[in-house]
Write a protein that holds these residues in place. Structure first.
Motif, mmCIF file in Angstrom:
data_model
loop_
_atom_site.group_PDB
_atom_site.id
_atom_site.type_symbol
_atom_site.label_atom_id
_atom_site.label_comp_id
_atom_site.label_asym_id
_atom_site.label_seq_id
_atom_site.Cartn_x
_atom_site.Cartn_y
_atom_site.Cartn_z
ATOM 1 N N VAL A 1 0.843 -1.201 0.000
ATOM 2 C CA VAL A 1 0.000 0.000 0.000
ATOM 3 C C VAL A 1 0.874 1.245 0.000
ATOM 4 N N THR A 2 1.953 1.202 0.804
ATOM 5 C CA THR A 2 2.865 2.349 0.847
ATOM 6 C C THR A 2 3.520 2.579 -0.509
ATOM 7 N N ARG A 3 3.939 1.466 -1.169
ATOM 8 C CA ARG A 3 4.572 1.587 -2.489
ATOM 9 C C ARG A 3 3.617 2.210 -3.512
ATOM 10 N N VAL A 4 2.398 1.668 -3.551
ATOM 11 C CA VAL A 4 1.422 2.183 -4.521
ATOM 12 C C VAL A 4 1.100 3.647 -4.233
ATOM 13 N N ALA A 5 0.932 3.961 -2.941
ATOM 14 C CA ALA A 5 0.618 5.352 -2.582
ATOM 15 C C ALA A 5 1.766 6.285 -2.965
ATOM 16 N N ASN B 1 -9.582 -3.115 -2.777
ATOM 17 C CA ASN B 1 -10.078 -1.739 -2.662
ATOM 18 C C ASN B 1 -8.978 -0.724 -2.975
ATOM 19 N N VAL B 2 -7.767 -1.000 -2.448
ATOM 20 C CA VAL B 2 -6.645 -0.097 -2.723
ATOM 21 C C VAL B 2 -6.331 -0.094 -4.215
ATOM 22 N N ASN B 3 -6.306 -1.285 -4.819
ATOM 23 C CA ASN B 3 -6.028 -1.373 -6.255
ATOM 24 C C ASN B 3 -7.131 -0.706 -7.075
ATOM 25 N N ALA C 1 -6.545 2.297 -9.515
ATOM 26 C CA ALA C 1 -6.951 2.187 -10.915
ATOM 27 C C ALA C 1 -7.900 3.316 -11.297
ATOM 28 N N ASN C 2 -8.856 3.612 -10.439
ATOM 29 C CA ASN C 2 -9.807 4.711 -10.724
ATOM 30 C C ASN C 2 -9.074 6.043 -10.802
#
Length: 319
Positions: free
Chosen positions: A254-258, A286-288, A292-293
């Motif tokens: 989550v940290t990486r994606v954020a 949900n995070v993905n 994506a959105n």
């Protein structure tokens, strides 16, 4: 009296004395079946009295043998010799034997009373060292002290084990250890060591689990349960360690994606939490979905903005 009469009388006397000597010898050797021949006169009276003495000895021997059997082998501790029917030394002897049986039975019953109480779980009973105002001596006294020491040892062991079990299992006071005074050897020492080892292992395991859980609650996902364990405790430790790993991977992803999306502007990033299921899978999805959105929205806005900048006013945000 003629010479012939005197000779016959002397011969009869010699025969009586010879028989008496033989019977006395056999009687002295323990043959209570011997009897003197019945005769007339004084010799007959002597024979009758002697036969009565042998009969009394025989009855006494049978009675003593009976008492030995019923008391010593059959355990009928209330049986006694009937000394009231005897006189003099015979009565004294029977009374002495009865007194001996009483002296043996009293401490035996007292010891049996204490052992029965212990078997029933009553560790408050102790063997009296003075029975009927007669103090025990010798082996009886030693056995009495031994039985009392056994009861005290059991009582101390029970109290200590109960205390440790209550403190650790009920009150949650970890680290308790049983201290049974005098338990330095044998089974008591082994039992005490086993209880203390159990309490120590349980303390170490619970504390390690607690430390790991506390670290998770405080956001420290680097802690693992490393204490040795088996069975269900080992399964619990593995579960918590697996939880820590899942949380750490989830947090890292989550940290990486954020960071990539929100800070570095690298759109299209997706979190990859291997083995995630249940709530963790839902959170990852949900995070993905959010990433994506956000990617689709920003890219669509960027496309429209670029078109406008190029003079193309036909583009619209359709995301």
């Amino acid at each position: 009296m003629t010479t012939v009469d005197r000779t016959e009388t002397q011969s009869d006397a010699d025969a009586v004395l010879a028989e008496l000597a033989d019977v006395l010898t056999r009687f002295r050797r323990g043959d209570f079946n011997v009897r003197l021949t019945r005769r007339s006169g004084l010799a007959g009276d002597v024979a009758d009295r002697f036969n009565e003495v042998v009969a009394v000895h025989r009855r006494s021997t049978r009675e003593v043998r009976r008492i030995c059997r019923v008391v010593g082998r059959e355990g009928r501790l209330t049986e006694r010799l009937d000394h009231e029917a005897l006189d003099g030394g015979w009565q004294e002897t029977a009374g002495a034997i009865n007194e001996l049986i009483d002296d043996l039975v009293r401490p035996s019953r007292e010891i049996a009373r204490v052992i029965e109480a212990v078997a029933a779980g009553d560790l408050t009973q102790h063997s009296e060292l003075s029975i009927d105002d007669r103090p025990l001596r010798g082996e009886f006294l030693r056995i009495g002290h031994t039985v009392n020491a056994m009861v005290d040892q059991l009582s101390s062991f029970t109290a200590e084990v109960t205390r440790v079990a209550r403190e650790v299992g009920t009150e949650g006071k970890l680290g308790g250890q049983a201290d049974v005074k005098g338990a330095t050897t044998g089974t008591w020492r082994d039992l005490t060591d086993s209880v203390n080892l159990m309490a120590s292992n349980l303390t170490n395991q619970v504390r390690s689990i607690s430390q790991a859980a506390t670290a998770i609650a405080q956001g420290d996902l680097s802690r693992k349960i490393t204490v040795g364990a088996k069975g269900e405790v080992a399964e619990l430790a593995d579960t918590i360690n697996s939880l820590t790993d899942t949380l750490r991977v989830f947090a890292e992803e989550v940290t990486r994606v954020a960071r990539e999306v929100g800070t570095e502007g690298k759109l299209g990033g997706q979190a990859d939490v291997r083995g995630a299921s249940g709530t963790w899978k839902d959170l990852t999805d949900n995070v993905n979905s959010m990433a994506a959105n956000l990617t689709s929205q920003v890219r669509n806005i960027a496309q429209v903005s670029t078109a406008v900048a190029l003079g193309d006013l036909s583009q619209k945000i359709t995301v």
